[in-house]
Scaffold this motif. Structure first.
Motif, PDB file in Angstrom:
ATOM      1  N   ILE A 222       0.652   3.415  -3.124  1.00 43.24           N
ATOM      2  CA  ILE A 222      -0.550   4.164  -3.466  1.00 43.24           C
ATOM      3  C   ILE A 222      -0.269   5.658  -3.324  1.00 43.24           C
ATOM      4  O   ILE A 222       0.373   6.101  -2.372  1.00 43.24           O
TER       5      ILE A 222
ATOM      6  N   ILE B 150      -2.703  -5.936  -5.205  1.00 39.64           N
ATOM      7  CA  ILE B 150      -1.309  -6.010  -4.759  1.00 39.64           C
ATOM      8  C   ILE B 150      -1.218  -6.749  -3.431  1.00 39.64           C
ATOM      9  O   ILE B 150      -0.350  -7.615  -3.232  1.00 39.64           O
ATOM     10  N   ALA B 151      -2.129  -6.417  -2.504  1.00 35.85           N
ATOM     11  CA  ALA B 151      -2.099  -7.056  -1.181  1.00 35.85           C
ATOM     12  C   ALA B 151      -2.368  -8.552  -1.290  1.00 35.85           C
ATOM     13  O   ALA B 151      -1.644  -9.371  -0.702  1.00 35.85           O
TER      14      ALA B 151
ATOM     15  N   SER C 270      -0.398   2.487   5.340  1.00 33.61           N
ATOM     16  CA  SER C 270       0.214   1.218   4.955  1.00 33.61           C
ATOM     17  C   SER C 270       1.638   1.108   5.484  1.00 33.61           C
ATOM     18  O   SER C 270       2.048   0.046   5.967  1.00 33.61           O
TER      19      SER C 270
ATOM     20  N   VAL D 254     -11.136   1.945   2.010  1.00 38.45           N
ATOM     21  CA  VAL D 254     -10.032   1.303   1.308  1.00 38.45           C
ATOM     22  C   VAL D 254      -9.020   0.760   2.312  1.00 38.45           C
ATOM     23  O   VAL D 254      -8.519  -0.363   2.174  1.00 38.45           O
TER      24      VAL D 254
ATOM     25  N   VAL E 156      -3.717   6.767   2.709  1.00 40.50           N
ATOM     26  CA  VAL E 156      -3.601   5.317   2.553  1.00 40.50           C
ATOM     27  C   VAL E 156      -2.137   4.899   2.556  1.00 40.50           C
ATOM     28  O   VAL E 156      -1.761   3.892   3.162  1.00 40.50           O
ATOM     29  N   ARG E 157      -1.291   5.679   1.878  1.00 36.63           N
ATOM     30  CA  ARG E 157       0.128   5.327   1.802  1.00 36.63           C
ATOM     31  C   ARG E 157       0.783   5.361   3.177  1.00 36.63           C
ATOM     32  O   ARG E 157       1.480   4.420   3.569  1.00 36.63           O
TER      33      ARG E 157
ATOM     34  N   THR F 122      -8.043   2.768  -7.354  1.00 33.49           N
ATOM     35  CA  THR F 122      -7.116   2.722  -6.221  1.00 33.49           C
ATOM     36  C   THR F 122      -7.387   1.511  -5.344  1.00 33.49           C
ATOM     37  O   THR F 122      -6.463   0.790  -4.949  1.00 33.49           O
ATOM     38  N   ALA F 123      -8.666   1.279  -5.041  1.00 33.37           N
ATOM     39  CA  ALA F 123      -9.031   0.162  -4.168  1.00 33.37           C
ATOM     40  C   ALA F 123      -8.675  -1.173  -4.805  1.00 33.37           C
ATOM     41  O   ALA F 123      -8.082  -2.046  -4.152  1.00 33.37           O
TER      42      ALA F 123
ATOM     43  N   ASN G 172      -4.876  -1.668  -4.991  1.00 32.06           N
ATOM     44  CA  ASN G 172      -4.349  -1.921  -3.652  1.00 32.06           C
ATOM     45  C   ASN G 172      -4.692  -3.323  -3.174  1.00 32.06           C
ATOM     46  O   ASN G 172      -3.858  -4.037  -2.607  1.00 32.06           O
TER      47      ASN G 172
ATOM     48  N   VAL H  52      -8.003  -3.153   2.727  1.00 32.50           N
ATOM     49  CA  VAL H  52      -6.628  -3.646   2.726  1.00 32.50           C
ATOM     50  C   VAL H  52      -6.347  -4.388   4.030  1.00 32.50           C
ATOM     51  O   VAL H  52      -5.712  -5.450   4.040  1.00 32.50           O
TER      52      VAL H  52
ATOM     53  N   GLY I 241       0.806  -1.222   0.000  1.00 30.96           N
ATOM     54  CA  GLY I 241       0.000   0.000   0.000  1.00 30.96           C
ATOM     55  C   GLY I 241       0.829   1.257   0.000  1.00 30.96           C
ATOM     56  O   GLY I 241       0.317   2.354  -0.274  1.00 30.96           O
TER      57      GLY I 241
END
Length: 1285
Positions: free
Chosen positions: A748, A1117-1118, A757, A1166, A753-754, A1110-1111, A1114, A1170, A745
């Motif tokens: 992002i 990727i997760a 994360s 979001v 959010v970044r 974005t969601a 993210n 995550v 994250g």
């Protein structure tokens, strides 16, 4: 920004000689109505206010001298030969029409038609044919005209109205008819307005003009005026598309038409209607379930038929399994066969898991021998990281939280603020009536008592003083002043010039109702800041234009803003805003409530202040949540309560130590990033402690239960070693998956959010390290205490009971608990039944498909009411904004690097008056405003370029003027031409020699040269608007053009302002921004110019344009990171794929829950989604790992996995989170209830059902096959209990 004005209602004052006197008389008798005869000629008097009055002389038309004839034809080309006006009359006509010309000069057809009305009235040689004097008055013994009849054909009236009805007046974003016709809906209303006899000192005609359009008999001597009218689409005098919707150019547009709101695909079967996606998923589900059921029944039938033949195969498999473990030492086999010890086929481990298990076996021995060293060293490292907390700061500015680096909206805001001007700050009051209890309809707000109350409220605000750095700040010190004098307050009190003493003088409530219809055309309705006040900006709760039905007063105080607090402006404004809010709470609110009215209020800084308060509103709730989790942990980690040994076997200190270690990991993460200057956020402070505690508690329970499951015959070192060897790989796998999921994250762009994360990944990493180091050391010390019969929490004291009692409590640790027995004896057998398996698979896959269908209904956004405390004064304010506001926020279309040189075509690519390109920016905006439901643009844009070109035009002879020395000469009604204390102004000595800046011959196709443009633009932007020239740019366009460096022929930045339609929902804001960007991109490509839209809310809503992207990125990727870690560790693609499937299903189902509870998609959700990936790992990794190292067929391995880890997952993961989440339901803040309580509760329940119901069933049916025993070097790395010291 509202633009200052002056009245122009002039419009018709135009009426030539205007100047009337009150008197009464009789219609002229014996008047001759014939060609070549006048009905009025010359001047015979003046009214008390100086307006000239015509003589009722029915004389033959007079031949003018050559100079007067040329002057008349310059304004009235249809009049030749004899005339019925003197030079004085013509000069009066000319001075009056110059007030109207700036409004319509951009549309030549309208201007020509309009001038013809008054040219014929004033100077036509056939005046008597269509003019009839009906009343005369005596002025100093002279007869003067008091009223006339003016006969005009319907065709001319309709042609005039059609040519002018769509002509716009740029600086006010409205039609010119609002100013010169009081918003007339047809030519009859327009003529009625023009013909009114004006009161003294009020602009308008000095005598009554009754326009008659009735059909006359052929025998009548009267012949209605019937000049040919020019259509606005005429080839010669045609208008631009922006001023004439019927112009041929309007059908030519290079920009794509506004995108209509997408109609969702739907399928209708009789009375039932379903979305296409829902129908498709339903069909897919039916097909899949049918295939699955058919395959299951077929497999079951074959299995039954071949039951006897299958048994030897099972025995062979069992033998093979036994062979695979044969190389193990005898003591290993003996240990596995002990009561309650699950059988483990360690050969099933992958190479990586084998290395990990072997490492944990050796590491467990070392920790058991050196617990104090491990505890102190690990805690010391984390405490060292906590030193960074001295630089701890919390970021609360929304632009820093939601707008990432490189954000287009942030860059555009920065450009707008630095090149033009920051958007003004808004302070607002909403005073509204209370709806009736019966019909729920709110009574009108406009009453005498309410207006006087509004004056009392305004006095309180005016008298308000705030202290800032020792200086006293009032509203007048910080308010926006378009003309540098009076505040541009938007309130109906402006109809009384903001002065209570004018209330009775102007006519009270009746005057307000009058101004609703004439706010642009009556001087008494002009605001104190010299601009018209649109009722829709000061009233709320009405429909259409029924302002008298309004149920709310809106009072808005625009306050100057500054970039980076330049000149300390922002500090002063914030100080006053705090005092304003306090005044509203303490004094204004009681005043309103005493009149049975509601008052809501807000300031520019209100949201930020309330968010700060919200961050501490639920500290107690969060603390209670953690306390409940701690109590539960202590009870869970301990043995079943036994009164005579509980104080020894309890695990309170162990649970407390675990919670402390979790908090240390959070503090260590925050301290580490704080040391590098990374600011924390409220999301981090509220979510990460709960997240890490939830993850940490799982590991604590799993570790302690693993130790308690070990055979008590072994010494403590071996038990710790065996426990770590058993659960260490799965704990590591789960933790690594979570860490990597959160770490991804960090890529992002959204800062909130970044940063979350990054903090979460490090916190989980530190928590994992502390769990396998410090917490394992604490476990060792706690079990040493227990075996030494020392009291929990007070280890200095030893128990006095006999060793048999205490030892019995210790031995009880090995006995399977109630939950473990339930998992083995009830839960696992039920899930083993084939019918249950089919139902479970069908149900959970149906749930996933339903989640996909429901997820399409999730809306992006974050309602402000949810974020704010429930008791915030802003809750009512935002509700009232949605209920009462009838105008949307302003939007600016900003043009970068506009080339105004005569060699460039960009001027015509921007403007919308005559000779401008049909596809120009302003014409395209006008077209877009015709479809507001799709474009979200409410009206055409205010155009400085249009007004500048009109201001320069020789026709607007009262605007751009110069003295003989070449300097700027203002209009005749402004100083120095007209002294400030003079009521009426005429041609003065000071300005008598002023001439227009240009003649037509000086311009090229009515466009200025580069030099002319460069010289006159500063004049225009500094010119005050007035009755003689309403096109002055000061106030209206003061901040619309960046003059820095414009001498080069390039204007770096300029803006054109319009308004969005009323935006009531989050989706409205998002869609309006998307529509504006799509529109500007299309026009930019077409014109090959750089154009972008800007509105003050864009920066905060930009995140929602791509929030789904974005969601999904993210989450992908997760989830992908989890799969990668699982695959690397387990070396089993199928096991990793099953974990991936379960996590994906949990996330999809969580999205479905969001749709059911109307939870919007935003940064908070979001983050939670995550986080759900990380927490979902806990529910499936441990079960999958236990399944992979169990022996037997799939059913047996599923039962063994549930028997071994089921109880730990339920008590250590599910219940631990559940008890903490339930407490959050009592939070005062809706953001906790909606985004933490509801989403976390759903996540825990979904994780529990997927982890302990769906996953075991799926593993029993499709789980990975047992690994074959491995030879050689790989086998050497399998953990062997016999190798323990």
């Amino acid at each position: 920004m509202k633009i200052p004005w002056l009245v122009l209602f002039f419009s018709l004052q135009i009426v030539l000689v205007l100047s009337g006197v009150e008197a009464q008389g009789s219609p002229s008798k014996g008047a001759k109505h014939a060609a070549g005869y006048c009905a009025m000629y010359d001047i015979c008097g003046a009214r008390a206010d100086g307006k000239l009055l015509n003589c009722p002389f029915n004389t033959p038309a007079v031949k003018p001298d050559d100079l007067l004839s040329s002057k008349i034809q310059s304004l009235c080309p249809t009049i030749t030969g004899n005339v019925c006006c003197t030079e004085t009359q013509f000069d009066t006509l000319r001075s009056q029409v110059q007030q109207v010309i700036p409004f319509v000069v951009g549309c030549p057809a309208c201007l020509r038609n309009f001038l013809n009305v008054f040219c014929e009235l004033s100077c036509s040689p056939d005046q008597s044919l269509f003019i009839n004097v009906t009343s005369v008055a005596k002025v100093k013994n002279n007869s003067t005209v008091d009223s006339i009849e003016y006969y005009i054909t319907d065709a001319f009236g309709e042609g005039l109205y059609q040519s002018c009805q769509d002509v716009k007046f740029g600086s006010s974003n409205s039609r010119a008819l609002e100013f010169i016709g009081a918003g007339a809906k047809d030519f009859s209303e327009w003529f009625a307005f023009i013909g009114q006899k004006a009161d003294l000192d009020v602009p308008g005609s000095p005598f009554e003009i009754k326009f008659l359009t009735t059909t006359l008999p052929e025998t009548s001597v009267v012949r209605p005026m019937n000049l040919s009218t020019y259509s606005c689409s005429d080839n010669a005098l045609g208008c631009s598309c922006g001023d004439c919707l019927s112009a041929p150019a309007c059908s030519i547009s290079t920009a794509s038409p506004p995108t209509q709101k997408k109609q969702s695909c739907s399928i209708k079967i009789r009375s039932l209607e379903a979305k296409c996606v829902d129908f498709s998923l339903a069909v897919l589900y039916i097909v899949l379930v049918s295939l699955f059921l058919g395959g299951g029944l077929l497999h079951r039938t074959r299995e039954t038929k071949n039951a006897f033949g299958m048994r030897p195969l099972s025995n062979a498999e069992a033998g093979e399994d036994q062979t695979s473990v044969k190389p193990q030492k005898a003591d290993t086999i003996r240990m596995q066969m002990l009561q309650g010890t699950p059988q483990r086929n360690w050969a099933q481990l992958s190479t990586v898991q084998g290395y990990m298990a072997d490492f944990y076996r050796r590491y467990g021995v070392w920790v058991a021998r050196h617990p104090t060293l491990v505890l102190c060293s690990s805690v010391s490292v984390v405490l060292l990281l906590c030193v960074g907390l001295v630089r701890f700061k919390v970021e609360t500015r929304p632009d820093k939280l939601w707008v990432g680096p490189g954000s287009r909206a942030a860059e555009e805001k920065q450009f707008f603020d630095t090149h033009l001007a920051p958007f003004y700050r808004i302070e607002q009051l909403i005073l509204a009536t209370v709806p009736n209890s019966g019909d729920g309809k709110a009574p009108p707000i406009l009453t005498e008592d309410n207006v006087k109350l509004l004056f009392d409220i305004q006095k309180k605000v005016d008298d308000l003083r705030a202290d800032h750095l020792g200086s006293t700040i009032s509203l007048t010190d910080i308010c926006m002043k378009p003309l540098g004098q009076d505040c541009a307050t938007q309130s109906i009190l402006q109809y009384f010039k903001m002065k209570p003493e004018n209330y009775d003088d102007f006519g009270g409530v009746d005057h307000v109702n009058y101004c609703f219809e004439h706010y642009t055309s009556a001087e008494t309705c002009l605001s104190a800041f010299k601009g018209p006040l649109d009722p829709s900006t000061a009233l709320g709760g009405f429909s259409g234009s029924n302002f008298d039905e309004a149920s709310a007063f809106l009072v808005t105080y625009p306050v100057d803003n500054a970039v980076d607090n330049e000149g300390n402006k922002t500090g002063k404004a914030v100080a006053w805003e705090k005092a304003f809010i306090q005044l509203a709470k303490d004094e204004l609110l009681p005043m309103a409530e005493s009149r049975n009215l509601t008052l809501t209020f807000s300031s520019e800084s209100s949201i930020e202040e309330e968010l700060k308060r919200e961050s501490t509103a639920d500290v107690i709730t969060i603390a209670i949540s953690y306390l409940v989790m701690f109590v539960y942990i202590s009870l869970t980690l301990g043995d079943p309560p036994r009164l005579n040994s509980f104080y020894v076997s309890s695990k309170v200190m162990l649970g407390l130590s675990g919670v402390v270690l979790v908090m240390l990991s959070v503090l260590g993460s925050v301290g580490f990033f704080s040391a590098f200057g990374v600011k924390s956020t409220l999301i981090i402070m509220e979510v990460i402690p709960f997240l890490v505690l939830a993850v940490g508690v799982d590991n604590m329970c799993i570790l302690v239960n693993a130790v308690k499951r070990q055979e008590q015959e072994f010494n403590l070192e071996r038990r710790i070693s065996n426990a770590l060897m058993e659960v260490g790989p799965s704990i590591t796998l789960a933790s690594l998956s979570e860490i990597l999921a959160f770490a991804m994250g960090a890529f992002i762009r959204m800062p909130a959010v970044r940063v979350f994360s990054m903090f979460a990944a490090l916190a989980v990493l530190l928590d994992f390290i502390l769990q396998v180091t410090a917490f394992v050391a604490v476990i060792v010390l706690d079990f040493v205490r227990t075996e030494d019969k020392r009291v929990d929490c007070f280890p200095c004291f030893k128990a006095s009971q006999s060793s048999d009692v205490v030892n019995k409590g210790v031995v009880d640790q090995r006995k399977a608990g109630l939950l473990t027995r339930y998992m083995k004896e009830v839960h696992a057998p039920i899930l083993s039944h084939w019918a249950v398996k089919i139902l479970v698979i069908a149900f959970f896959f149906g749930l996933a498909l339903a989640g996909i269908a429901l997820s399409t209904r999730i809306e992006p956004g974050l309602e402000q009411q949810i974020v704010l405390p429930q008791d915030s004064y802003l809750q009512g304010y935002f509700n009232n904004i949605s209920a009462y506001l009838r105008i949307g926020p302003p939007v600016y279309f900003v043009v970068k690097n506009y080339n105004y040189s005569s060699e460039s075509i960009q001027t015509n690519q921007l403007c919308s008056i005559s000779q401008c390109d049909s596809s120009s920016l302003l014409n395209e905006i006008s077209r877009a405003s015709l479809t507001p439901e799709a474009s979200y643009i409410a009206k055409p844009a205010a155009s400085w370029i249009d007004d500048f070109l009109v201001w320069l035009s020789p026709e607007a002879f009262g605007c751009c003027r110069k003295f003989t020395n070449g300097t700027f000469c203002p209009p005749d009604d402004q100083p120095p031409c007209c002294p400030p204390d003079q009521t009426t102004c005429g041609l003065s000595e000071v300005c008598k020699d002023c001439t227009t800046c240009f003649r037509h011959a000086d311009l090229s196709n009515d466009r200025p040269s580069t030099t002319q443009f460069r010289e006159k633009l500063p004049w225009f932007l500094d010119a005050l608007p007035s009755a003689d020239c309403a096109k002055g740019g000061r106030g209206a366009y003061s901040s619309s053009v960046d003059l820095r460096g414009y001498e080069s022929g390039i204007i770096q930045a300029s803006s054109f302002r319009t308004y969005h339609t009323p935006l009531n929902k989050q989706t409205d804001f998002i869609n309006s921004m998307r529509a504006a960007r799509e529109f500007s991109s299309e026009v930019s490509r077409s014109l090959k110019m750089e154009i972008f839209p800007y509105s003050v809310f864009y920066m905060f809503f930009e995140q929602y344009l791509d929030i789904w992207k974005t969601a999904l990125i993210n989450l992908s990727i997760a989830i992908g990171a989890v799969f990668l870690v699982c695959f690397v560790v387990t070396c089993s693609f199928w096991s990793s794929a099953i974990i991936l499937l379960v996590i994906t299903m949990v996330v999809i189902d969580l999205l479905g829950v969001m749709a059911i509870f109307h939870i919007q998609l935003n940064a908070l959700s979001v983050v939670n989604l995550v986080m759900s990936v990380g927490i979902a790992v806990e529910f499936c990794v441990h079960i999958t790992h236990a399944f992979s190292i169990s022996s037997g067929d799939r059913n047996q391995r599923m039962k063994e996995a549930l028997g071994t880890m089921g109880a730990s997952v339920f008590s250590g993961i599910t219940l631990t989170k559940l008890v903490g989440v339930i407490v959050l339901g009592f939070a005062r803040s809706q953001v906790f209830v909606v985004y933490y309580f509801k989403m976390y509760l759903a996540l825990v329940l979904l994780g529990f059902f997927h982890g302990l119901v769906f996953l075991p069933v799926f593993l029993s049916m499709f789980g990975p096959a047992p690994r074959q025993a491995l030879d050689g070097e790989r086998q050497d790395h399998r953990p062997s209990v016999s190798s323990l010291p």
